[in-house]
Design a protein around this motif. Structure first.
Motif, PDB file in Angstrom:
ATOM      1  N   LEU A   1      30.343  64.084 -45.456  1.00  0.00           N
ATOM      2  CA  LEU A   1      30.003  62.724 -45.874  1.00  0.00           C
ATOM      3  C   LEU A   1      28.854  62.190 -45.023  1.00  0.00           C
ATOM      4  O   LEU A   1      28.837  62.372 -43.806  1.00  0.00           O
ATOM      5  CB  LEU A   1      31.216  61.797 -45.741  1.00  0.00           C
ATOM      6  N   PRO A   2      27.891  61.507 -45.632  1.00  0.00           N
ATOM      7  CA  PRO A   2      26.734  61.017 -44.869  1.00  0.00           C
ATOM      8  C   PRO A   2      27.127  59.956 -43.845  1.00  0.00           C
ATOM      9  O   PRO A   2      28.087  59.198 -44.054  1.00  0.00           O
ATOM     10  CB  PRO A   2      25.826  60.432 -45.953  1.00  0.00           C
ATOM     11  N   PHE A   3      26.373  59.921 -42.763  1.00  0.00           N
ATOM     12  CA  PHE A   3      26.587  58.923 -41.710  1.00  0.00           C
ATOM     13  C   PHE A   3      25.210  58.553 -41.148  1.00  0.00           C
ATOM     14  O   PHE A   3      24.821  59.004 -40.076  1.00  0.00           O
ATOM     15  CB  PHE A   3      27.500  59.472 -40.617  1.00  0.00           C
ATOM     16  N   PRO A   4      24.472  57.703 -41.859  1.00  0.00           N
ATOM     17  CA  PRO A   4      23.064  57.443 -41.535  1.00  0.00           C
ATOM     18  C   PRO A   4      22.877  56.336 -40.497  1.00  0.00           C
ATOM     19  O   PRO A   4      22.187  55.329 -40.738  1.00  0.00           O
ATOM     20  CB  PRO A   4      22.485  57.032 -42.888  1.00  0.00           C
ATOM     21  N   PHE A   5      23.462  56.529 -39.322  1.00  0.00           N
ATOM     22  CA  PHE A   5      23.388  55.503 -38.286  1.00  0.00           C
ATOM     23  C   PHE A   5      22.890  56.108 -36.978  1.00  0.00           C
ATOM     24  O   PHE A   5      23.026  57.306 -36.737  1.00  0.00           O
ATOM     25  CB  PHE A   5      24.756  54.834 -38.095  1.00  0.00           C
ATOM     26  N   ALA A   6      22.326  55.246 -36.147  1.00  0.00           N
ATOM     27  CA  ALA A   6      21.723  55.688 -34.887  1.00  0.00           C
ATOM     28  C   ALA A   6      22.796  56.053 -33.864  1.00  0.00           C
ATOM     29  O   ALA A   6      23.926  55.554 -33.919  1.00  0.00           O
ATOM     30  CB  ALA A   6      20.822  54.582 -34.327  1.00  0.00           C
ATOM     31  N   ASP A   7      22.410  56.900 -32.922  1.00  0.00           N
ATOM     32  CA  ASP A   7      23.273  57.278 -31.797  1.00  0.00           C
ATOM     33  C   ASP A   7      24.629  57.798 -32.265  1.00  0.00           C
ATOM     34  O   ASP A   7      25.666  57.528 -31.636  1.00  0.00           O
ATOM     35  CB  ASP A   7      23.479  56.084 -30.848  1.00  0.00           C
ATOM     36  N   ALA A   8      24.638  58.532 -33.366  1.00  0.00           N
ATOM     37  CA  ALA A   8      25.903  58.995 -33.941  1.00  0.00           C
ATOM     38  C   ALA A   8      26.608  59.963 -33.003  1.00  0.00           C
ATOM     39  O   ALA A   8      25.993  60.863 -32.432  1.00  0.00           O
ATOM     40  CB  ALA A   8      25.654  59.658 -35.283  1.00  0.00           C
TER      41      ALA A   8
ATOM     42  N   GLN B   1      52.313  65.558 -33.894  1.00  0.00           N
ATOM     43  CA  GLN B   1      50.932  65.332 -33.473  1.00  0.00           C
ATOM     44  C   GLN B   1      50.046  65.175 -34.697  1.00  0.00           C
ATOM     45  O   GLN B   1      50.020  66.043 -35.572  1.00  0.00           O
ATOM     46  CB  GLN B   1      50.430  66.496 -32.620  1.00  0.00           C
ATOM     47  N   PHE B   2      49.348  64.053 -34.737  1.00  0.00           N
ATOM     48  CA  PHE B   2      48.428  63.756 -35.827  1.00  0.00           C
ATOM     49  C   PHE B   2      46.998  63.916 -35.299  1.00  0.00           C
ATOM     50  O   PHE B   2      46.564  63.127 -34.455  1.00  0.00           O
ATOM     51  CB  PHE B   2      48.633  62.326 -36.334  1.00  0.00           C
ATOM     52  N   PRO B   3      46.245  64.908 -35.772  1.00  0.00           N
ATOM     53  CA  PRO B   3      44.880  65.122 -35.289  1.00  0.00           C
ATOM     54  C   PRO B   3      43.908  64.128 -35.925  1.00  0.00           C
ATOM     55  O   PRO B   3      43.757  64.078 -37.150  1.00  0.00           O
ATOM     56  CB  PRO B   3      44.582  66.552 -35.722  1.00  0.00           C
ATOM     57  N   ILE B   4      43.266  63.333 -35.086  1.00  0.00           N
ATOM     58  CA  ILE B   4      42.372  62.269 -35.552  1.00  0.00           C
ATOM     59  C   ILE B   4      40.923  62.677 -35.316  1.00  0.00           C
ATOM     60  O   ILE B   4      40.573  63.154 -34.238  1.00  0.00           O
ATOM     61  CB  ILE B   4      42.656  60.950 -34.810  1.00  0.00           C
ATOM     62  N   PHE B   5      40.093  62.482 -36.317  1.00  0.00           N
ATOM     63  CA  PHE B   5      38.650  62.703 -36.181  1.00  0.00           C
ATOM     64  C   PHE B   5      37.942  61.352 -36.349  1.00  0.00           C
ATOM     65  O   PHE B   5      38.351  60.516 -37.151  1.00  0.00           O
ATOM     66  CB  PHE B   5      38.143  63.710 -37.219  1.00  0.00           C
ATOM     67  N   LEU B   6      36.911  61.147 -35.549  1.00  0.00           N
ATOM     68  CA  LEU B   6      36.225  59.859 -35.533  1.00  0.00           C
ATOM     69  C   LEU B   6      34.724  60.062 -35.420  1.00  0.00           C
ATOM     70  O   LEU B   6      34.255  60.995 -34.759  1.00  0.00           O
ATOM     71  CB  LEU B   6      36.724  59.007 -34.367  1.00  0.00           C
ATOM     72  N   ARG B   7      33.973  59.205 -36.078  1.00  0.00           N
ATOM     73  CA  ARG B   7      32.526  59.158 -35.879  1.00  0.00           C
ATOM     74  C   ARG B   7      32.104  57.717 -35.685  1.00  0.00           C
ATOM     75  O   ARG B   7      32.636  56.797 -36.313  1.00  0.00           O
ATOM     76  CB  ARG B   7      31.791  59.807 -37.057  1.00  0.00           C
ATOM     77  N   VAL B   8      31.166  57.526 -34.778  1.00  0.00           N
ATOM     78  CA  VAL B   8      30.731  56.189 -34.400  1.00  0.00           C
ATOM     79  C   VAL B   8      29.222  56.190 -34.300  1.00  0.00           C
ATOM     80  O   VAL B   8      28.604  57.184 -33.895  1.00  0.00           O
ATOM     81  CB  VAL B   8      31.401  55.753 -33.072  1.00  0.00           C
ATOM     82  N   GLY B   9      28.609  55.089 -34.684  1.00  0.00           N
ATOM     83  CA  GLY B   9      27.158  54.954 -34.605  1.00  0.00           C
ATOM     84  C   GLY B   9      26.756  53.496 -34.495  1.00  0.00           C
ATOM     85  O   GLY B   9      27.600  52.596 -34.517  1.00  0.00           O
ATOM     86  N   ARG B  10      25.463  53.303 -34.406  1.00  0.00           N
ATOM     87  CA  ARG B  10      24.929  51.950 -34.242  1.00  0.00           C
ATOM     88  C   ARG B  10      24.046  51.590 -35.426  1.00  0.00           C
ATOM     89  O   ARG B  10      23.226  52.406 -35.873  1.00  0.00           O
ATOM     90  CB  ARG B  10      24.130  51.868 -32.934  1.00  0.00           C
ATOM     91  N   VAL B  11      24.233  50.380 -35.932  1.00  0.00           N
ATOM     92  CA  VAL B  11      23.492  49.922 -37.112  1.00  0.00           C
ATOM     93  C   VAL B  11      22.102  49.473 -36.716  1.00  0.00           C
ATOM     94  O   VAL B  11      21.964  48.736 -35.731  1.00  0.00           O
ATOM     95  CB  VAL B  11      24.254  48.781 -37.818  1.00  0.00           C
TER      96      VAL B  11
END
Length: 245
Positions: free
Chosen positions: A171-178, A235-245
């Protein structure tokens, strides 16, 4: 495109039996957030993320397409719940310091949602998107659950489930400092508690709708001799992505 609502019909189960998220996840996300005035929790469901953010931000806006979910969501004085799609919201331009979406992004029109994020985010605001994959029960039970997941109810998952299985990698994630990160939510549950969690799965609900029987009952009978009466750590495996707008 009409947004999919797979959860209004069992909102009470969802509110009782869905997981919350570890403090480490919130600490990681907040390490990127400079101002903590306003946050938007999109597709808030039962409000578990909104409730956590309310302890940190002055004001939290929380939206969902399910009115039933919002009625049952956790209530705090600085949380404002609204019925709204992810892709078109009532918020003013440049409103939020943080935008979150947990275990729901795969249901969205991703491009339209990200466009809306850019509109309502303050310059330099943070966007955090996360989800969690198939729960781990232990080496003795994992093969049984995987067979149930893939074969017994596999045909009843919506196509979007593949995005959870690949941790949003496509899935796309078009944000800075991803950045990406992984976490684990650990919960000690009885077998009954776990089976009720499974009943919140959209594929289980669809199976029940089409076949007029609950496949979780069958799974419970298979698991019970191995699980026993004690609680077990899941145990629930969590994946996360974070970026700056």
């Amino acid at each position: 495109m009409q947004p999919l609502d797979r959860f209004s019909g069992h909102a009470n189960l969802y509110a009782q039996y869905r997981i919350d998220y570890p403090a480490e996840l919130y600490d990681f996300v907040l390490s990127f957030v400079e101002n903590r005035q306003k946050a938007w929790d999109c597709a808030t469901g039962n409000g578990q993320v909104a409730g956590a953010l309310a302890a940190i931000f002055d004001q939290v806006e929380a939206t969902d397409i399910s009115e039933t979910q919002l009625i049952l969501a956790v209530k705090k004085p600085n949380i404002n719940y609204q019925l709204s799609s992810a892709e078109q919201t009532p918020f003013a331009n440049q409103t939020f310091d943080l935008i979150t979406v947990a275990q729901a992004l795969h249901w969205f029109d991703i491009s339209a949602f990200h466009q809306e994020v850019r509109r309502v985010a303050k310059p330099g605001a943070v966007i955090a998107e996360w989800g969690y994959g198939l729960v781990l029960l232990g080496s003795d039970l994992d093969p049984i659950l995987l067979d149930f997941y893939r074969n017994r109810i596999g045909p009843y998952w919506d196509p979007q489930r593949k995005y959870i299985d690949n941790a949003y990698a496509t899935l796309p994630f078009p944000f800075a400092d991803a950045q990406r990160a992984e976490f684990t939510a650990r919960h000690a549950w009885s077998l009954d508690r776990f089976l009720n969690y499974l009943r919140t799965w959209s594929a289980v609900r669809q199976y029940i709708h089409e076949n007029e029987e609950d496949p979780v009952n069958w799974l419970g009978e298979v698991l019970k001799p191995i699980w026993g009466d004690a609680e077990r750590e899941l145990q629930f495996p969590i994946f996360l992505r974070v970026g700056r707008v």
